[in-house]
Design a protein around this motif. Structure first.
Motif, mmCIF file in Angstrom:
data_model
loop_
_atom_site.group_PDB
_atom_site.id
_atom_site.type_symbol
_atom_site.label_atom_id
_atom_site.label_comp_id
_atom_site.label_asym_id
_atom_site.label_seq_id
_atom_site.Cartn_x
_atom_site.Cartn_y
_atom_site.Cartn_z
ATOM 1 N N ASP A 1 0.859 -1.185 0.000
ATOM 2 C CA ASP A 1 0.000 0.000 0.000
ATOM 3 C C ASP A 1 0.901 1.243 0.000
ATOM 4 O OD1 ASP A 1 -1.636 2.125 0.484
ATOM 5 O OD2 ASP A 1 -2.804 1.140 2.069
ATOM 6 N N PRO A 2 0.928 1.978 -1.109
ATOM 7 C CA PRO A 2 1.851 3.120 -1.182
ATOM 8 C C PRO A 2 1.416 4.291 -0.311
ATOM 9 C CG PRO A 2 0.504 2.992 -3.177
ATOM 10 C CD PRO A 2 0.154 1.787 -2.358
ATOM 11 N N ASN A 3 0.199 4.217 0.219
ATOM 12 C CA ASN A 3 -0.317 5.373 0.971
ATOM 13 C C ASN A 3 -0.376 5.171 2.478
ATOM 14 O OD1 ASN A 3 -0.821 7.068 -1.292
ATOM 15 N ND2 ASN A 3 -2.447 5.619 -1.842
ATOM 16 N N GLU A 4 -0.181 3.960 2.942
ATOM 17 C CA GLU A 4 -0.318 3.755 4.395
ATOM 18 C C GLU A 4 0.915 4.290 5.127
ATOM 19 O OE1 GLU A 4 -1.967 0.056 5.839
ATOM 20 O OE2 GLU A 4 -0.752 0.220 7.666
ATOM 21 N N GLU A 5 0.628 5.080 6.139
ATOM 22 C CA GLU A 5 1.736 5.636 6.938
ATOM 23 C C GLU A 5 1.968 4.770 8.174
ATOM 24 O OE1 GLU A 5 1.548 10.336 5.866
ATOM 25 O OE2 GLU A 5 0.554 9.699 7.712
ATOM 26 N N HIS A 6 3.196 4.692 8.585
ATOM 27 C CA HIS A 6 3.487 4.012 9.853
ATOM 28 C C HIS A 6 4.805 4.541 10.409
ATOM 29 C CE1 HIS A 6 6.201 0.795 7.981
ATOM 30 N NE2 HIS A 6 5.687 1.402 6.950
ATOM 31 N N ILE A 7 5.043 4.164 11.659
ATOM 32 C CA ILE A 7 6.213 4.719 12.351
ATOM 33 C C ILE A 7 7.202 3.598 12.660
ATOM 34 C CG2 ILE A 7 6.911 5.782 14.553
ATOM 35 C CD1 ILE A 7 4.356 7.477 14.317
ATOM 36 N N LEU A 8 8.450 3.836 12.301
ATOM 37 C CA LEU A 8 9.472 2.817 12.563
ATOM 38 C C LEU A 8 9.883 2.879 14.037
ATOM 39 C CD1 LEU A 8 11.702 3.266 9.372
ATOM 40 C CD2 LEU A 8 9.809 1.669 9.750
ATOM 41 N N SER A 9 9.939 1.711 14.653
ATOM 42 C CA SER A 9 10.295 1.687 16.071
ATOM 43 C C SER A 9 10.731 0.284 16.488
ATOM 44 C CB SER A 9 9.077 2.101 16.906
ATOM 45 O OG SER A 9 9.341 1.861 18.263
ATOM 46 N N SER A 10 11.618 0.236 17.466
ATOM 47 C CA SER A 10 12.023 -1.075 18.000
ATOM 48 C C SER A 10 10.877 -1.721 18.780
ATOM 49 C CB SER A 10 13.254 -0.930 18.901
ATOM 50 O OG SER A 10 12.929 -0.143 20.008
ATOM 51 N N GLU A 11 9.893 -0.910 19.167
ATOM 52 C CA GLU A 11 8.729 -1.462 19.880
ATOM 53 C C GLU A 11 7.910 -2.373 18.960
ATOM 54 O OE1 GLU A 11 7.439 -0.245 23.149
ATOM 55 O OE2 GLU A 11 9.584 0.231 23.251
ATOM 56 N N THR A 12 7.957 -2.065 17.677
ATOM 57 C CA THR A 12 7.085 -2.802 16.749
ATOM 58 C C THR A 12 7.844 -3.624 15.710
ATOM 59 O OG1 THR A 12 6.974 -0.740 15.502
ATOM 60 C CG2 THR A 12 5.082 -1.256 16.917
ATOM 61 N N HIS A 13 9.153 -3.411 15.579
ATOM 62 C CA HIS A 13 9.832 -4.208 14.547
ATOM 63 C C HIS A 13 10.043 -5.644 15.038
ATOM 64 C CE1 HIS A 13 14.220 -2.822 15.769
ATOM 65 N NE2 HIS A 13 13.872 -3.873 16.454
ATOM 66 N N HIS A 14 10.453 -6.492 14.108
ATOM 67 C CA HIS A 14 10.583 -7.915 14.423
ATOM 68 C C HIS A 14 12.029 -8.373 14.481
ATOM 69 C CE1 HIS A 14 6.581 -7.183 12.832
ATOM 70 N NE2 HIS A 14 6.191 -8.144 13.647
ATOM 71 N N MET A 15 12.946 -7.473 14.175
ATOM 72 C CA MET A 15 14.368 -7.825 14.245
ATOM 73 C C MET A 15 14.752 -7.993 15.720
ATOM 74 S SD MET A 15 15.714 -5.146 11.319
ATOM 75 C CE MET A 15 14.796 -3.747 11.923
ATOM 76 N N ASN A 16 15.668 -8.906 15.974
ATOM 77 C CA ASN A 16 16.030 -9.191 17.365
ATOM 78 C C ASN A 16 17.075 -8.198 17.859
ATOM 79 O OD1 ASN A 16 16.063 -10.608 19.795
ATOM 80 N ND2 ASN A 16 17.868 -11.760 19.144
ATOM 81 N N VAL A 17 16.646 -6.961 18.003
ATOM 82 C CA VAL A 17 17.554 -5.921 18.451
ATOM 83 C C VAL A 17 16.713 -4.838 19.119
ATOM 84 C CG1 VAL A 17 17.561 -4.833 16.137
ATOM 85 C CG2 VAL A 17 19.428 -4.359 17.728
ATOM 86 N N ASP A 18 17.229 -4.314 20.236
ATOM 87 C CA ASP A 18 16.390 -3.454 21.072
ATOM 88 C C ASP A 18 16.540 -1.965 20.764
ATOM 89 O OD1 ASP A 18 18.968 -3.561 21.991
ATOM 90 O OD2 ASP A 18 18.461 -3.903 24.096
#
Ligand code: URP
Ligand code: ZN
Ligand code: ZN
Length: 456
Positions: free
Chosen positions: A397-414
């Motif tokens: 979806d080219p229009n959906e906005e979201h915020i990058l954060s370690s709270e929500t990402h899935h990479m194993n890094v804090d």
């Protein structure tokens, strides 16, 4: 037979954009055309979504040994995170240890990776000890295991080879029909700088930046290009960061040399100011090599992308947790090098390149999927939406906005290098070999199903 029909989407590939339906049978794309009406086990309505090839990230380091620690994503956690961000294939690096065989390196990495990846994966081999046996093994791995790419370093004690050895690797790769890649930093310059800073007590994180000057990248790039031209061997410069090195690449490309370049989202979005944070742990989050550069370099990289001189966006995904980063903050050379990014690559680059700078959708697909697949021997199965290709497809979806954060990402890094950054463009569904594996940020897959890819 398992069938999937994707209807009403805007299909974007490296060669065009069209409204079409896609039919998938047993994990392979079988047809693309408007109004396919065949019965299928599952039908997805992709109206208002971009339908693009799954991402191919050819530069990751899962579970990379770094002294007595490992980068914090395993092949399992890292590839699941990759899927969340729309990347369905990775190529990681099996690093030879000096004094040991390529076989040993390859089997070590296969122990970590095989049967444990959610994406398909390949392995480059990093050649760090060039001798007759190594050159013979390059033959064996090329034909036996489909390793078509050999990485080299001109810096770092454990990895460094000299120019004559680099020439030998290129000669062999050329003979095989493979490609050599290079971490382009000159070891001599780096060692001198480090020694100077250690002697004068300049040990805090900003000296990491100053200890990896642009000239070291330029020198290594220029020398390797000269050799590649002499040996007529394709050369791929990984994680390019600076203008002057890029200038050498551009002039070689203009003269017809087969030189390819990759850069990474962090070099396009962030800059060296991160190293001057008085909170040294904050600065350490961005310690990687080569380091972030100044805005002029960053703009030159963007220009290189728009002018076609940089062909690939990789991540160099190599995360370390804050507790790993913080152990030796007052001795910058001991801080583990690397930054996370495998999950963010497609969405972040889409936001920055397509939304903010007007890159075309077809170029986006080339840089993130098709070019890396093509350069690294996956041209006929990955990176494209066409009959016969693996059905690795993202609905975006080219229009959906979201915020990058370690709270929500899935990479194993804090931590996230992009904490709090608002971006537009999101992977809504990820299809891996005909199966919906990510749906609205939820994983629908219970175990790793990725396989090792022998490349050609
Ligand atoms: O700092 C970095 N880039 N760490 C990962 C290993 C490498 O050199 O690419
Ligand atoms: Zn590197
Ligand atoms: Zn790397």
């Amino acid at each position: 037979m398992r069938t999937l029909l994707i209807k009403n989407g805007t299909v974007v590939t490296h060669d065009g954009i069209k409204q079409a339906d896609i039919l998938v049978k047993d994990g392979k794309i079988t047809s693309i055309s408007p109004n396919i009406s065949e019965n299928s086990n599952q039908t997805i309505d992709a109206k208002k979504l971009l339908v693009m090839p799954g991402g191919v990230d050819v530069h990751t380091h899962m579970e990379l040994p770094a002294g007595d620690i490992f980068s914090s994503d395993t092949f399992e956690t890292g590839t699941l995170a990759a899927l969340h961000g729309g990347t369905t294939t990775i190529i990681d690096f099996a690093n030879q240890t000096k004094g040991q065989s390529l076989k040993k390196a390859f089997s070590r990495w296969q122990e970590r990776a095989n049967g444990k990846t959610y994406t398909d994966y390949g392995l480059h081999i990093a050649v760090t000890d060039v001798n007759d046996n190594t050159l013979r093994e390059m033959d064996e791995f090329f034909s036996g295991e489909g390793v078509t790419s050999f990485k080299t370093f001109l810096a770092y004690e454990h990895n460094k080879i000299n120019l004559e050895n680099l020439r030998m690797v290129m000669k062999k790769a050329k003979e095989l029909g493979g490609i050599v890649s290079l971490h382009a930093e000159d070891g001599g310059i780096l060692e001198k700088k480090l020694c100077e800073f250690q002697k004068t007590g300049k040990t805090s994180p900003e000296y990491h930046y100053l200890a990896h000057p642009e000239i070291a990248e330029e020198k290594a790039t220029a020398e390797a290009i000269d050799l590649a031209i002499k040996e007529d061997c394709p050369l791929y410069i990984v994680h390019l960061t600076s203008k002057k090195a890029l200038d050498h690449i551009i002039s070689a490309q203009k003269n017809g040399a087969k030189i390819f370049a990759e850069t990474c989202p962090h070099y396009l979005v962030l800059n060296k100011e991160k190293y001057y944070n008085p909170d040294h742990l904050e600065a350490a989050k961005f310690i990687m090599s080569p380091p972030l550069r100044c805005d002029e370099d960053r703009e030159a990289l963007w220009e290189g992308i728009f002018n076609g001189h940089i062909q690939v966006i990789g991540t160099d995904h190599c995360p370390f947790t804050l507790s790993q980063k913080k152990k030796n903050l007052s001795e910058f050379w001991k801080i583990p090098n690397g930054i996370p990014g495998v999950e963010n690559r497609m969405e972040l680059f889409f936001h920055e390149a397509v939304n903010r700078r007007g890159l075309s959708l077809t170029e986006f697909v080339k840089l993130c999927s098709q070019n890396p697949a093509k350069i690294f021997g996956l041209e006929n199965i990955k990176g494209h939406i066409a009959p016969g290709f693996d059905a690795d497809i993202i609905l975006f979806d080219p229009n959906e906005e979201h915020i990058l954060s370690s709270e929500t990402h899935h990479m194993n890094v804090d931590y996230s290098p992009y904490e709090g950054m608002k971006i537009k463009g999101r992977c809504k569904k990820v299809i891996f070999k005909g199966k919906v594996v990510i749906d609205d940020n939820k994983s629908l897959i219970s175990h790793p199903e990725g396989i090792y890819l022998k490349r050609t």
